[in-house]
Design a protein around this motif. Structure first.
Motif, PDB file in Angstrom:
ATOM      1  N   ILE A   3       0.845  -1.193   0.000  1.00  0.00           N
ATOM      2  CA  ILE A   3       0.000   0.000   0.000  1.00  0.00           C
ATOM      3  C   ILE A   3       0.880   1.242   0.000  1.00  0.00           C
ATOM      4  CG2 ILE A   3      -1.796   1.275   1.229  1.00  0.00           C
ATOM      5  CD1 ILE A   3      -2.649  -1.262   2.572  1.00  0.00           C
ATOM      6  N   VAL A   4       0.571   2.195  -0.852  1.00  0.00           N
ATOM      7  CA  VAL A   4       1.209   3.499  -0.777  1.00  0.00           C
ATOM      8  C   VAL A   4       0.150   4.509  -0.334  1.00  0.00           C
ATOM      9  CG1 VAL A   4       2.114   5.408  -2.153  1.00  0.00           C
ATOM     10  CG2 VAL A   4       3.060   3.125  -2.454  1.00  0.00           C
ATOM     11  N   CYS A   5       0.486   5.317   0.666  1.00  0.00           N
ATOM     12  CA  CYS A   5      -0.403   6.408   1.067  1.00  0.00           C
ATOM     13  C   CYS A   5       0.221   7.715   0.601  1.00  0.00           C
ATOM     14  CB  CYS A   5      -0.559   6.466   2.579  1.00  0.00           C
ATOM     15  SG  CYS A   5      -1.307   4.999   3.280  1.00  0.00           S
ATOM     16  N   LEU A   6      -0.515   8.464  -0.169  1.00  0.00           N
ATOM     17  CA  LEU A   6      -0.034   9.784  -0.589  1.00  0.00           C
ATOM     18  C   LEU A   6      -0.475  10.790   0.458  1.00  0.00           C
ATOM     19  CD1 LEU A   6      -0.922   9.735  -4.384  1.00  0.00           C
ATOM     20  CD2 LEU A   6       1.257   9.213  -3.270  1.00  0.00           C
ATOM     21  N   ILE A   7       0.508  11.453   1.048  1.00  0.00           N
ATOM     22  CA  ILE A   7       0.114  12.362   2.122  1.00  0.00           C
ATOM     23  C   ILE A   7       0.684  13.756   1.891  1.00  0.00           C
ATOM     24  CG2 ILE A   7      -0.107  10.498   3.810  1.00  0.00           C
ATOM     25  CD1 ILE A   7       2.563  11.437   4.996  1.00  0.00           C
ATOM     26  N   TYR A  52      -3.548  -8.314   7.998  1.00  0.00           N
ATOM     27  CA  TYR A  52      -2.661  -9.060   7.088  1.00  0.00           C
ATOM     28  C   TYR A  52      -1.232  -8.587   7.317  1.00  0.00           C
ATOM     29  CZ  TYR A  52      -7.105  -9.838   4.678  1.00  0.00           C
ATOM     30  OH  TYR A  52      -8.391 -10.155   4.381  1.00  0.00           O
ATOM     31  N   PRO A  53      -0.524  -9.195   8.261  1.00  0.00           N
ATOM     32  CA  PRO A  53       0.788  -8.686   8.674  1.00  0.00           C
ATOM     33  C   PRO A  53       1.826  -8.638   7.551  1.00  0.00           C
ATOM     34  CG  PRO A  53      -0.036 -10.271  10.259  1.00  0.00           C
ATOM     35  CD  PRO A  53      -0.949 -10.340   9.077  1.00  0.00           C
ATOM     36  N   SER A  54       1.581  -9.330   6.449  1.00  0.00           N
ATOM     37  CA  SER A  54       2.566  -9.279   5.362  1.00  0.00           C
ATOM     38  C   SER A  54       2.473  -7.978   4.558  1.00  0.00           C
ATOM     39  CB  SER A  54       2.358 -10.465   4.425  1.00  0.00           C
ATOM     40  OG  SER A  54       1.068 -10.373   3.858  1.00  0.00           O
ATOM     41  N   THR A  55       1.460  -7.171   4.872  1.00  0.00           N
ATOM     42  CA  THR A  55       1.276  -5.894   4.172  1.00  0.00           C
ATOM     43  C   THR A  55       2.458  -4.959   4.403  1.00  0.00           C
ATOM     44  OG1 THR A  55      -1.065  -6.117   4.644  1.00  0.00           O
ATOM     45  CG2 THR A  55      -0.323  -3.931   3.969  1.00  0.00           C
ATOM     46  N   THR A  56       2.882  -4.259   3.357  1.00  0.00           N
ATOM     47  CA  THR A  56       3.860  -3.194   3.587  1.00  0.00           C
ATOM     48  C   THR A  56       3.218  -1.854   3.240  1.00  0.00           C
ATOM     49  OG1 THR A  56       4.755  -3.432   1.368  1.00  0.00           O
ATOM     50  CG2 THR A  56       5.911  -4.603   3.123  1.00  0.00           C
ATOM     51  N   ILE A  57       3.581  -0.845   4.025  1.00  0.00           N
ATOM     52  CA  ILE A  57       2.990   0.486   3.827  1.00  0.00           C
ATOM     53  C   ILE A  57       4.102   1.503   3.590  1.00  0.00           C
ATOM     54  CG2 ILE A  57       1.490   2.267   4.782  1.00  0.00           C
ATOM     55  CD1 ILE A  57       0.459   0.157   6.778  1.00  0.00           C
ATOM     56  N   GLN A  81       8.065   2.515   5.294  1.00  0.00           N
ATOM     57  CA  GLN A  81       8.954   3.459   4.641  1.00  0.00           C
ATOM     58  C   GLN A  81       8.243   4.770   4.364  1.00  0.00           C
ATOM     59  OE1 GLN A  81      10.588   2.122   0.831  1.00  0.00           O
ATOM     60  NE2 GLN A  81      11.147   4.246   0.439  1.00  0.00           N
ATOM     61  N   ALA A  82       9.032   5.855   4.338  1.00  0.00           N
ATOM     62  CA  ALA A  82       8.480   7.128   3.889  1.00  0.00           C
ATOM     63  C   ALA A  82       9.388   7.674   2.805  1.00  0.00           C
ATOM     64  CB  ALA A  82       8.382   8.115   5.046  1.00  0.00           C
ATOM     65  N   THR A  83       8.781   8.192   1.748  1.00  0.00           N
ATOM     66  CA  THR A  83       9.554   8.769   0.664  1.00  0.00           C
ATOM     67  C   THR A  83       9.160  10.233   0.525  1.00  0.00           C
ATOM     68  OG1 THR A  83       9.597   6.643  -0.445  1.00  0.00           O
ATOM     69  CG2 THR A  83      10.098   8.579  -1.798  1.00  0.00           C
ATOM     70  N   LEU A  84      10.154  11.086   0.645  1.00  0.00           N
ATOM     71  CA  LEU A  84       9.886  12.519   0.504  1.00  0.00           C
ATOM     72  C   LEU A  84      10.444  12.973  -0.837  1.00  0.00           C
ATOM     73  CD1 LEU A  84       8.982  15.283   1.574  1.00  0.00           C
ATOM     74  CD2 LEU A  84      11.202  15.492   2.706  1.00  0.00           C
ATOM     75  N   ILE A  85       9.568  13.467  -1.674  1.00  0.00           N
ATOM     76  CA  ILE A  85       9.983  13.973  -2.986  1.00  0.00           C
ATOM     77  C   ILE A  85      10.177  15.473  -2.816  1.00  0.00           C
ATOM     78  CG2 ILE A  85       9.289  14.231  -5.390  1.00  0.00           C
ATOM     79  CD1 ILE A  85       7.544  11.728  -5.021  1.00  0.00           C
ATOM     80  N   VAL A 111       2.692  -1.608  -6.947  1.00  0.00           N
ATOM     81  CA  VAL A 111       1.861  -1.206  -5.813  1.00  0.00           C
ATOM     82  C   VAL A 111       0.466  -1.781  -6.024  1.00  0.00           C
ATOM     83  CG1 VAL A 111       0.893   0.766  -4.578  1.00  0.00           C
ATOM     84  CG2 VAL A 111       3.150   0.950  -5.606  1.00  0.00           C
ATOM     85  N   ASP A 112      -0.141  -2.307  -4.961  1.00  0.00           N
ATOM     86  CA  ASP A 112      -1.489  -2.858  -5.103  1.00  0.00           C
ATOM     87  C   ASP A 112      -2.572  -1.826  -4.852  1.00  0.00           C
ATOM     88  OD1 ASP A 112      -0.727  -5.716  -5.458  1.00  0.00           O
ATOM     89  OD2 ASP A 112       0.212  -5.334  -3.509  1.00  0.00           O
ATOM     90  N   LEU A 113      -2.262  -0.920  -3.946  1.00  0.00           N
ATOM     91  CA  LEU A 113      -3.298   0.025  -3.545  1.00  0.00           C
ATOM     92  C   LEU A 113      -2.667   1.377  -3.260  1.00  0.00           C
ATOM     93  CD1 LEU A 113      -6.290   0.212  -2.911  1.00  0.00           C
ATOM     94  CD2 LEU A 113      -5.804  -0.593  -0.597  1.00  0.00           C
TER      95      LEU A 113
END
Ligand SMILES: Cc1cc2nc3c(=O)[nH]c(=O)nc-3n(C[C@H](O)[C@H](O)[C@H](O)COP(=O)(O)OP(=O)(O)OC[C@H]3O[C@@H](n4cnc5c(N)ncnc54)[C@H](O)[C@@H]3O)c2cc1C
Ligand SMILES: Nc1ncnc2c1ncn2[C@@H]1O[C@H](COP(=O)(O)O)[C@@H](O)[C@H]1O
Lengths: 265, 310
Positions: A3-7, A52-57, A81-85, A111-113
């Motif tokens: 999962i990627v969250c755009l914040i 689902y503990p195998s999830t990565t965010i 992980q966090a990615t700062l652009i 990415v799935d979601l």
């Protein structure tokens, strides 16, 4: 499941004060906060990971380096992980350029979601998620107010959308972009006490223009398709008006007015 | 002549987007509407042409296929301007089309100026204390979204409209399937109300007092974002840029300062009564009647008076 969250971090609007006498914005002490709907999206992702503990965010944000401490605070939750652009070259990007930059990054990863907020409190265009979905060729729904946890592993998500007077349920195939709304019932947990000062810098990645196969003229002011020509404070057309107070005579005036105009039978 | 494409997603009789065209084009126009049957006029109308989307082929909300269809229609006809209503669907469809056509998009335009041939799109910016004039760069088409009810055409000229169903289009398999639609329990819409009793930061925790006055005046209750953000009421009843645009005959603003974004939601309101402890609040300059004082005190006194006399 990835999962990627755009914040996005936005100026705390409650902090904005306007000096009507001098017609200026008072910008002192302006605090940056996580856009509330983006917090809802991160909270949902954390729920999925619990199930689902195998999830990565991964959190992805485009913004100034000043938000690093805020990203680190979030990383002390159970996020991978966090990615700062971040690059001065990106300053001035409109939603076209912003969505293009973020989509370029996402395009390189499986990415799935992709979760976002429906809109941000400061810009409030709600363009970015739909635009990213278009760049990536993915389906997109907004105003999502719940996602059925049981459907998550099936490659097909079931969810509800708040559509004004109706609630609509959809099934969407993944990968997909989903924009959550503030009313969705997911809340960010608190950081565990022992993690309050944890060093998370290893999980924070920073990317600048050179990490993208984009040219200088594709980003920032040059890469934008719209341009702000000027801004000004609104001048209100003055009405000829009656002024009263809440004393007996004032209330009588209002009452007579309502009666006179037919608002009171 | 300018060629305009308008996406219809509200009532067929809503002409807000045609009103927007009037403000930015000073030459002859050819107007094409595109949308589902239920949102488009069924006979002669202001449009030269109406293109109907087949709901058997593409479901509303399948914005990927809708976007492909609109892009294809544009590529055949080369419109100068493409307009979307800021409905929930319009808000997710317009950005997709803008990317597909590689053009800029301005959301929720509240005013338009034609300045030496350049169309300036105006919308609130920077927490809404300011209005921004925005220009589109590049070769076009020009794209924007407009909230329903913001503009009204001055002159409506009926044309003999050519209504066509869009055939010969093969959508991709949809990645979104509609499972179910449920009506929400309360379906009252503040946009339908003739009288709105609206509360803001000045009444916050006393918001329930508004109901009493609303019942007496046969009105509905609405709110500023301040109250919505504090979680006291639902966003459904929010007036303003990120809420709804309303046009009641009477708007009683109780403890509302009148920020730019709030005022953007008030269009063609006949009378505003502003109750505020600060009679210099911006909303008071828009009001016909200004009551200086505590809003709750006002509600209680006025309600008592109405009840006594009725
Ligand atoms: C992108 C964006 C979109 C936005 N969209 C909207 C929108 O759609 N709708 C909206 O409303 N806002 C919107 N806002 C927020 C807007 O900028 C203001 O913050 C908001 O409208 C303020 O609400 P208010 O006037 O009720 O509260 P306040 O600013 O807190 O004002 C309270 C008013 O009540 C008066 N008052 C205080 N006590 C009393 C009392 N006891 N009796 C009577 N009067 C009293 C005060 O003098 C003041 O005028 C938006 C902001 C942004 C950034
Ligand atoms: N600079 C950004 N970085 C990361 N996500 C963003 C950014 N801008 C917008 N978003 C995402 O897009 C959503 C809608 O934003 P907006 O289109 O600005 O109203 C936000 O809730 C975020 O999830």
């Amino acid at each position: 499941m990835k999962i990627v969250c755009l914040i996005k971090f936005i100026p705390d609007v409650e902090d904005f004060k306007y000096d009507h006498e001098r017609n200026v914005l008072i910008r002192e002490k302006m605090n940056q906060i996580l856009n509330p709907e983006d917090a809802v999206a991160v909270a949902f992702a954390l729920n999925v990971k619990k199930y689902y503990p195998s999830t990565t965010i991964e959190l992805v944000s485009m913004g100034p380096q000043s938000i690093i401490p805020k990203l680190e605070e979030l990383l002390r939750l159970d996020l991978d992980q966090a990615t700062l652009i971040t690059d001065l070259a990106f300053v001035g990007s409109d939603t076209y350029a912003t969505s293009r930059i973020i989509a370029h990054y996402l395009n390189k990863h499986k990415v799935d979601l992709i979760l976002t907020g429906t809109h941000t409190l400061d810009g409030d265009t709600s363009h970015v998620p739909a635009q990213i979905a278009q760049w990536l060729g993915l389906p997109h729904l907004s105003n999502v107010n719940s996602i059925h946890m049981n459907s998550i592993d099936l490659g097909r998500l079931e969810l509800s959308v708040d559509h004004d007077q109706e609630i609509m349920s959809f099934a969407v195939s993944t990968p997909a972009v989903l924009s959550l709304q503030k009313e969705a019932p997911y809340k960010l947990p608190y950081v565990r006490f022992e993690d309050l000062n944890k060093d998370v810098s290893e999980r924070l990645k920073m990317l600048s223009l050179k990490d993208f196969d984009l040219k200088r003229e594709d980003v920032g002011f040059e890469g934008s398709k719209t341009k702000v020509i000027k801004t000004f404070a609104q001048t209100l057309k003055k009405q000829t008006k009656i002024e009263v107070t809440t004393d007996e005579a004032g209330i009588q005036t209002v009452y007579d007015y309502l009666k006179d105009k037919g608002f009171l039978k | 002549m300018k060629k305009i494409l308008i996406y219809c997603d509200t009532k067929p009789e809503d002409l807000s987007l045609v009103g927007a065209v009037e403000l930015m084009v000073d030459e002859e126009v050819s107007l094409t509407a595109i949308g589902y049957k239920e949102h488009c006029p069924s006979g002669n109308s202001v449009y030269d042409e109406i293109l109907l989307i087949d709901d058997q082929k593409i479901m509303a909300y399948d914005t990927m296929n809708l976007c492909d269809l609109i892009t294809e229609v544009h590529q055949k006809n080369n419109y100068d301007i493409i307009l979307f209503p800021s409905t929930q669907l319009g808000r997710i469809l317009a950005p997709r089309v803008a990317i597909a056509l590689h053009v800029g998009l301005v959301a929720d335009v509240t005013d338009l100026h034609l300045n030496h041939g350049i169309i300036e799109m105006i919308r609130p910016a920077y927490s809404g204390k300011l209005l921004a004039h925005i220009e589109a760069l590049g070769t076009g088409p020009l794209m924007m979204s407009v909230r329903p009810g913001v503009f009204q055409p001055k002159a409506v000229q009926l044309k003999s409209t050519n209504i066509r169903e869009l055939h010969g289009y093969q959508p991709k398999p949809s990645q979104i399937i509609l499972l179910q639609t449920r009506l929400k329990p309360s379906t009252e819409d503040i946009r339908d109300s003739k009288i709105l009793i609206s509360g803001g930061g000045g009444v916050l925790e006393h918001f329930d007092h508004l109901e009493e006055l609303a019942t007496l005046l046969n009105a509905q209750v609405s709110a500023s974002r301040r109250v919505v953000d504090s979680g006291l009421v639902s966003r459904r009843i929010q007036v303003g840029q990120s809420g709804k645009t309303v046009s009641p005959k009477l708007y009683i603003a109780l403890g509302i300062s009148g920020s730019v974004q709030h005022i953007e939601g008030l269009k063609n309101v006949e009378t505003i009564i502003a109750v505020n402890t600060n009679k210099n609040a911006p909303i008071c300059s828009l009001a016909t009647l200004v009551v200086e004082g505590d809003a709750v005190d006002f509600i209680d006194k006025l309600s008592t008076k109405i009840k006594k006399i009725v």
